[in-house]
Design an enzyme around this catalytic site. Structure first.
Site, PDB file in Angstrom:
ATOM      1  CG  ASN A 140     -11.272  12.665  -2.837  1.00 22.49           C
ATOM      2  OD1 ASN A 140     -11.864  11.977  -3.677  1.00 22.49           O
ATOM      3  ND2 ASN A 140      -9.976  12.507  -2.588  1.00 22.49           N
TER       4      ASN A 140
ATOM      5  CG  ASP B 236      -7.530   4.418  -2.848  1.00 18.91           C
ATOM      6  OD1 ASP B 236      -8.246   5.375  -3.214  1.00 18.91           O
ATOM      7  OD2 ASP B 236      -6.619   4.539  -2.024  1.00 18.91           O
TER       8      ASP B 236
ATOM      9  CG  HIS C 240      -2.391  12.283  -8.228  1.00 24.19           C
ATOM     10  ND1 HIS C 240      -3.084  13.364  -7.745  1.00 24.19           N
ATOM     11  CD2 HIS C 240      -2.559  11.294  -7.318  1.00 24.19           C
ATOM     12  CE1 HIS C 240      -3.651  13.049  -6.586  1.00 24.19           C
ATOM     13  NE2 HIS C 240      -3.352  11.795  -6.308  1.00 24.19           N
TER      14      HIS C 240
ATOM     15  CB  ALA D 238      -0.852  10.146  -1.537  1.00 19.21           C
TER      16      ALA D 238
END
Length: 344
Positions: free
Chosen positions: A42, A248, A252, A264
């Site tokens: 992504n 995961d 950020h 998130a």
């Protein structure tokens, strides 16, 4: 009380590495602990073709510091337009190991995701024939569904019909967060597995709100009730081969987490195995950690186990409060706090 534990070198079956300067900042953290990782696609724009995956893989390897060994296991981003020919090319490539399903709008950079799973059936049928796993972000995006219920509803609306139509499709239910998902994976017939993060093993949703808003505990799927956390711990420590490690870890910039509309994701790559050791130790199940971290994932993906080792020692150390991240910083989960295990 166990003071030292040596396990086969683990793998991370769900990882976000980003790109450019961010990639260069976070990649060494993963490579210090893990031999391989399933790299999420992504990016902006997303990695939708084998050619793009090959180019991204080359950038990852170019960013790897000299002397470090790490193998990125690439994935494609499933869209409504992914065709069987791209699936065939992915299987033939030798470096694409899965295709990721993001429901459109479900999480970071998922705007190009799937709007209707039925539009993807030609690609999914090709994946079933090829034995290429589908990696699923299992949440519905229907705004009428409570955010804490979106995983359970996904099982009902999407996962169950999909697996009824394609019972031999290999499916990884990524970063499961509920007892519903754990039970679904445990009871499912056919090739179904699940990744579980360290933060979902350690924390329930209270962590987000303790004494105020705690943005560094905000992730998607969001943390759930304590009963769900307990079910995840039971699954991870059960010895079932269907459950395996996936951090995961999602970096950020600090300013994008501590923000009016914060991103998130929890950054755990630096101290992932220490967090997993803490969770398994608290459950009295350190003897189950090696299978979860080092054996079950390779078995599901049809890959050999690693030959190296990683040692965890019971030792107090202070996690840095923040880390360099390109021209800014990021805050690791529990930054500035004392951890009880140290990986070497």
């Amino acid at each position: 009380m166990t003071q030292k534990l040596t396990i086969t070198r683990p793998d991370d079956w769900h990882l976000h590495l980003r790109d450019g300067a961010a990639l260069a900042a976070v990649l060494p953290d993963t490579a210090r602990q893990f031999a391989r990782a399933i790299v999420m696609p992504n990016l902006k724009p997303p990695v939708t073709t084998v050619a793009q995956a090959q180019a991204y893989r080359a950038r990852i390897l170019a960013a790897l510091p000299a002397g470090m060994q790490f193998e990125p296991l690439m994935t494609l981003y499933l869209t409504d337009n992914t065709g069987p020919e791209e699936i065939a090319a992915a299987r033939a490539s030798g470096f694409v190991h899965g295709v990721k399903l993001y429901p459109a709008g479900a999480t970071t950079n998922s705007d190009a995701g799937v709007t209707d799973i039925r539009r993807c059936y030609p690609a999914l049928e090709a994946m079933q024939r090829a034995g290429l796993p589908l990696l699923v972000h299992g949440e519905v995006t229907d705004p009428a569904i409570d955010i804490f219920d979106r995983e359970a509803v996904f099982i009902e609306r999407v996962m169950t019909p999909l697996r009824r139509d394609m019972p031999e499709l290999k499916v990884v239910f990524e970063h499961i967060t509920t007892k519903d998902a754990a039970q679904y994976v445990r009871d499912a017939s056919g090739p179904v597995g699940a990744t579980i993060t360290a933060h979902h093993l350690l924390y329930n949703r209270n962590a987000i709100f303790t004494g105020g808003i705690r943005p560094h505990y905000y992730c998607l799927p969001v943390l759930k009730r304590e009963t769900h956390r307990e079910a995840l711990v039971a699954a991870a420590t059960s010895g079932s081969e269907r459950f395996f490690l996936g951090t995961d870890s999602a970096p950020h910039a600090r300013g994008l987490k501590e923000h009016a509309c914060g991103c998130a994701g929890c950054y755990t790559a630096l101290h992932a195995m220490e967090l997993y050791a803490e969770a398994f130790d608290a459950a009295g199940a350190l003897d189950k950690l090696e299978a979860f971290a080092s054996f079950n994932g390779p078995a599901f993906y049809g890959l050999p186990r690693n030959t190296g080792t990683l040692t965890l020692e019971r030792e107090d150390w202070e996690l840095p409060a923040e880390l360099p991240y390109g021209d800014t910083t990021l805050v690791p989960l529990r930054g500035g706090e004392t951890l009880r295990w140290k990986a070497r």
